[in-house]
Design an enzyme around this catalytic site. Structure first.
Site, PDB file in Angstrom:
ATOM      1  N   THR A  17       0.832  -1.202   0.000  1.00 51.21           N
ATOM      2  CA  THR A  17       0.000   0.000   0.000  1.00 51.21           C
ATOM      3  C   THR A  17       0.870   1.257   0.000  1.00 51.21           C
ATOM      4  OG1 THR A  17      -0.178   0.064   2.413  1.00 51.21           O
ATOM      5  CG2 THR A  17      -1.863  -1.182   1.237  1.00 51.21           C
ATOM      6  N   ASP A  18       0.249   2.364  -0.395  1.00 51.96           N
ATOM      7  CA  ASP A  18       0.960   3.638  -0.407  1.00 51.96           C
ATOM      8  C   ASP A  18       0.541   4.476   0.799  1.00 51.96           C
ATOM      9  OD1 ASP A  18      -1.555   4.674  -1.021  1.00 51.96           O
ATOM     10  OD2 ASP A  18      -1.080   5.010  -3.131  1.00 51.96           O
ATOM     11  N   GLN A  19       0.972   5.714   0.827  1.00 49.08           N
ATOM     12  CA  GLN A  19       0.685   6.595   1.959  1.00 49.08           C
ATOM     13  C   GLN A  19      -0.816   6.843   2.139  1.00 49.08           C
ATOM     14  OE1 GLN A  19       2.733  10.322   1.709  1.00 49.08           O
ATOM     15  NE2 GLN A  19       2.541  10.723   3.892  1.00 49.08           N
ATOM     16  N   VAL A  22      -3.928   2.689   0.135  1.00 46.23           N
ATOM     17  CA  VAL A  22      -4.459   1.854  -0.939  1.00 46.23           C
ATOM     18  C   VAL A  22      -3.312   1.136  -1.636  1.00 46.23           C
ATOM     19  CG1 VAL A  22      -6.481   3.338  -1.287  1.00 46.23           C
ATOM     20  CG2 VAL A  22      -4.450   3.694  -2.672  1.00 46.23           C
TER      21      VAL A  22
END
Length: 143
Positions: A17-19, A22
């Site tokens: 996931t990213d910041q 998601v």
């Protein structure tokens, strides 16, 4: 008949996931690879064994369409099918579905060619007729 759909489930890991929380977009391409690897494994053949026989499947094209985000700890199902098959080309289609609500998250395709170790095109129907026949049955829905 419709092509046979192979399903493989996985749980989204935090590192995917990213910041924003998601799944980072390039991870879907990795999941496509998992889907096609498992589809071929269902033939009783691993990618490694295929390569040991001198058959490589380089990707020549890839496309993705993002519908909804997957998030950390979601269980997703990679649905993979053979979309197109010829003696020298193979295309896979993919749908990534969130299992909890059956929501379509991503759909996409990859196109591959059959090559030898020197990356020269080969005709799989001649080089590995049993593998070709199995892929053809997947494409035609097990006819």
């Amino acid at each position: 008949m419709s092509p046979i759909i192979h399903a493989h489930r996985l749980r989204v890991r935090y590192g995917e996931t990213d910041q924003m929380g998601v799944v980072y977009h390039t991870n879907y391409l990795n999941w496509f690879e998992v889907g096609r690897t498992e589809l071929i494994r269902n033939a009783g053949l691993t990618y490694r064994e295929l390569e040991e026989r001198g058959v490589l499947l380089p990707v020549t094209d890839a496309s993705l369409s993002y519908k909804k985000p997957a998030r950390y700890d979601d269980v997703v199902e990679i649905q993979t099918r053979v979309k197109e098959l010829s003696a020298v080309r193979l295309a896979f289609a993919y749908d990534i579905i969130r299992v909890s609500d059956q929501e379509l998250l991503v759909s996409g395709e990859t196109m591959h060619v059959f090559t030898n170790a020197e990356l020269k095109l080969i005709r799989l129907s001649r080089t590995e007729p049993e593998v070709y026949a199995w892929l053809d049955a997947q494409y035609k829905g097990g006819e």
